[in-house]
Scaffold this active site. Sequence first.
Site, PDB file in Angstrom:
ATOM      1  N   HIS A   1       0.701  -1.160   0.460  1.00  0.00           N
ATOM      2  CA  HIS A   1       0.126  -0.284   0.369  1.00  0.00           C
ATOM      3  C   HIS A   1       0.468   0.862   0.168  1.00  0.00           C
ATOM      4  CE1 HIS A   1      -3.007  -2.572   0.936  1.00  0.00           C
ATOM      5  NE2 HIS A   1      -1.923  -3.346   1.978  1.00  0.00           N
TER       6      HIS A   1
ATOM      7  N   SER B   1      15.260  21.306 -15.855  1.00  0.00           N
ATOM      8  CA  SER B   1      14.024  22.079 -15.758  1.00  0.00           C
ATOM      9  C   SER B   1      14.205  24.070 -17.297  1.00  0.00           C
ATOM     10  CB  SER B   1      13.704  22.865 -15.147  1.00  0.00           C
ATOM     11  OG  SER B   1      13.240  24.066 -15.103  1.00  0.00           O
TER      12      SER B   1
ATOM     13  N   LYS C   1      16.385  21.823 -10.963  1.00  0.00           N
ATOM     14  CA  LYS C   1      15.457  20.973 -11.261  1.00  0.00           C
ATOM     15  C   LYS C   1      16.495  19.555 -12.408  1.00  0.00           C
ATOM     16  CE  LYS C   1      11.677  20.613 -10.957  1.00  0.00           C
ATOM     17  NZ  LYS C   1      10.047  19.348 -10.371  1.00  0.00           N
TER      18      LYS C   1
ATOM     19  N   GLU D   1       9.440   8.376 -16.750  1.00  0.00           N
ATOM     20  CA  GLU D   1       8.119   8.826 -17.514  1.00  0.00           C
ATOM     21  C   GLU D   1       7.802   8.857 -18.570  1.00  0.00           C
ATOM     22  OE1 GLU D   1       8.110  13.676 -16.297  1.00  0.00           O
ATOM     23  OE2 GLU D   1       9.181  12.617 -13.975  1.00  0.00           O
TER      24      GLU D   1
END
Length: 465
Positions: free
Chosen positions: A156, A277, A283, A290
């Site tokens: 979980h 970024s 970043k 992704e």
Amino acid sequence: MAQLWGGRFTKQTDELVYAFNASIGFDRRLYRQDIEGSIAHVKMLAKQKILTPEEGDRIQEGLAGILRDVESGALEITPEYEDIHSFVEANLIDRIGDIGKKLHTGRSRNDQVALDMRMYIRDAVRTTDGLLFDLLAVLQRIMEEHIDTFMPGFTHLQKAQPVTLAHHVGAYFEMFRRDRARMEDICRRMNECPLGAGALAGTTYPLDRAYTAQLLGFDRPTRNSMDSVSDRDYVIEYLAALATIMMHLSRFSEEIILWNSNEYGFVELDDAFSTGSSIMPQKKNPDIAELVRGKTGRVYGALMGMLTTMKGLPLAYNKDMQEDKEGVFDAIDTVTSCLRLFTGMADTMKFNRDAMEASARNGFTNATDVADYLVNHGVPFRDAHGISGRLVLKCIAEGKALDDLTLAQFREESEAFGEDIYEAIRMKTCVERRLTEGAPGQAAMREAIAENRRYLQETPGDRLR
Ligand code: ARG
């Protein structure tokens, strides 16, 4: 417009119809399979004396020339042909004259395209198998290096029990190993040659189908000519297997994205496999992971598309089946690049052992082991579970880990606790005691790693070639 079937028509095809019907824009990929299939067909025709030996030789030379010129770039596959089959035949006739017109004896584009697709998919399946092997080799290396890198195992997405990185990565090893087994299985089932099925009902020429099958590396000819030209099960099976690979890659990507976040800090992606970024200078984004996760959608889409195209098609060939190509080609390109990129990313990731171990330590992942300790000291498991739970509550109130409690605090909940509780709930002990087959304990993991090594040795990346 160059098409193979003008005879019974009195009008030119409407231009829009021609463009809508044509497949050269995408079936040009099949040029090699188409030419190799044609060469085998011609060899067989000559062997069966359907062509003279001279005719057979001339046509074969012509076809080999086309293949050479396409591969060298001297001959371009242009859209004025309806499909790759028309392109090859028209070029052959240009090259060697009227003898070229005999190529299509005893053959239909229906069995021809069925053959081309089988050969293309068979190649692709072998390539996928090899790419999966490369990924497994990287996972195996990570497992070997991280047999004692402790980390929390989750259920979980909540910290559950301590495991090791080797064990966690070992779960993915199993998934990709099953994916390879699917490749082997698809290869075995699909390796039958449809050539000679004709349009749907075989032909009146004395073809030797077993001979062409053997020339093209198939185990045998297909059994039913109507099935041969209308079967795309192997495309569907392969797409289903590709969708499953993407599902596995996507789950792994999701974990890497989490692990790479500031909150987890379990891994650092190599600069070469991350991006920045345009506005936020701090970043370093896990874009590769992704994108792999995102591209999973289009591969699922290709599978759904193909299943839906085939649904409700009467026997035998229908033009709907031309739609078998673009989706699977895109899926192949997608999975190929995802496997390559993911493997490179995994191979260069740095794991932060300290962060992983600290995370395993402060999430009460050894609460089950406290209960197990009590059971070993005669307390029934249900009572032990309650005692351990109350100790956790005490720790939460005091902002401590279980190992930080004093013996007196342990004994407030149960007299069964002794000085050895600390040894019993050390991370290392918790993991080490888990020695059932498939568990993260070192001895069990060494077994798993040795088995993986045997498996990789027995099934090299080119085993399906
Ligand atoms: N381009 C067609 C396909 O991909 C080739 C087969 C054409 N056969 C036919 N009878 N129109 O399916």
